[in-house]
Design a protein around this motif. Structure first.
Motif: not given
Length: 343
Positions: A68-72, A84-90, A95-108, A118-120
């Motif tokens: 899953v590509a990183p998307m802001a 939600a997208l991370a749960r779909a990936a799981a 593998t889920f890649v979280l964007s640093s322009q995320t609207t959900t915190s990386p810890p959450d 998960q990649w960052f």
């Protein structure tokens, strides 16, 4: 062609941000068209009763090659956003890649899928400490690889955003106060002085494998290997940065030759069907990243919508392996593709 349903769901500004590209959007369109310029060459009378979708990547095996590509700004697509997208990936062993322009915190996001891969993804900002803090946070919360996007010294010429004045109205990891910011204001945080010495330093200090996203030339691919990157993503940023550059499909083969197995190769841009995934691996990619189709699935039905898109891609990829006469994904090579006569 724009999707009226998505325009209505997301609003013109958000839809334009996610669907649009740079300039005249020539590269945006060619990203999809380029995979159609390849024809598949099946081999028959092969035992395909059992298929193995797994691929080796970064020293271990992935269950399949779809990442899953990183998307802001994903909460502009659905209220549950990145979680939600991370749960779909799981749910699909992706593998889920979280964007640093995320609207959900990386810890959450990490807490939503604690056992997932998960990649960052990192943009390097003018305030380097912000970027370093994000890497440290990702490492602390179990993100397993760092993907630095290197094709964004400045923002691309995106006329849809200029016309709409799209603003990000959700809190971000780099803007926790949540004041609405235009994309131009957010893009001004990016550091245009980032260079190869900086990349070597990140590789030394990241504490996790480093991949560089946004490579299109064989020379840069070789530099990435020399700088300590474990892999690269052959990518033109979804056609969103510089118009009329090569598609991932067209840029990939000479890069494969140039790196000659020294680092892992991933590719993105325009991958829409399972047979596109097979073509990418046949050209020499180790894995692929998929973005926009998952956003549209997320917009329609949250986690379930994104998960349905991933499952279809995986089912299509599985059937493609069977019909190609190649039961193991890792055995795909150039013998399974040729230039398409219809282009």
């Amino acid at each position: 062609m724009d999707d009226p349903e998505m325009v209505e769901r997301l609003g013109e500004g958000a839809y334009g941000y996610f669907a649009g590209g740079a300039g005249d959007e020539i590269t945006l369109r060619d990203n999809e068209a380029s995979w159609s310029r390849l024809a598949l060459l099946p081999q028959v009378l092969v035992d395909v009763g059992a298929r193995d979708l797994s691929v080796p990547l970064l020293g271990s095996d992935l269950p399949h090659p779809i990442i899953v590509a990183p998307m802001a700004y994903q909460k502009h697509v659905h209220d549950d956003g990145e979680a939600a997208l991370a749960r779909a990936a799981a749910a699909t062993d992706s593998t889920f890649v979280l964007s640093s322009q995320t609207t959900t915190s990386p810890p959450d996001v990490a807490a939503a899928v604690p056992d997932a891969r998960q990649w960052f993804q990192l943009y390097v900002f003018k305030d380097r400490q912000v970027s370093l803090d994000l890497v440290a946070q990702a490492r602390e919360h179990g993100y397993q690889s760092l993907v630095i996007t290197v094709d964004f010294p400045v923002a691309g010429w995106r006329e849809r955003d200029m016309r709409s004045g799209f603003q990000v109205e959700h809190p971000l990891a780099i803007n926790p106060g949540g004041e609405p910011l235009t994309t131009e204001e957010l893009f001004a945080f990016h550091d245009p002085t980032l260079d190869w010495d900086d990349i070597a330093e990140f590789a030394d200090t990241a504490g996790m494998p480093l991949l560089l996203k946004g490579i299109l030339s064989p020379e840069d691919a070789q530099r990435a290997a020399s700088a300590g990157a474990a892999g690269i993503v052959v990518s033109n940023h979804g056609g969103r940065q510089l118009d009329t550059v090569l598609s991932g499909a067209d840029a990939l083969p000479p890069i494969v030759d140039a790196v000659d197995g020294r680092i892992d190769l991933l590719v993105d841009g325009g991958i829409r069907r399972g047979w596109d995934v097979a073509k990418a691996l046949a050209l020499g990619a180790d894995a692929v990243l998929v973005g926009r189709p998952l956003l549209w699935g997320l917009a329609r039905d949250g986690q379930a919508g994104a998960e349905a898109v991933l499952r279809q891609l995986l089912d299509e990829f599985d059937s493609t392996l069977a019909l190609l006469g190649c039961p193991r994904a890792r055995d795909l090579d150039a013998s399974y593709v040729t230039a398409a006569p219809w282009t």
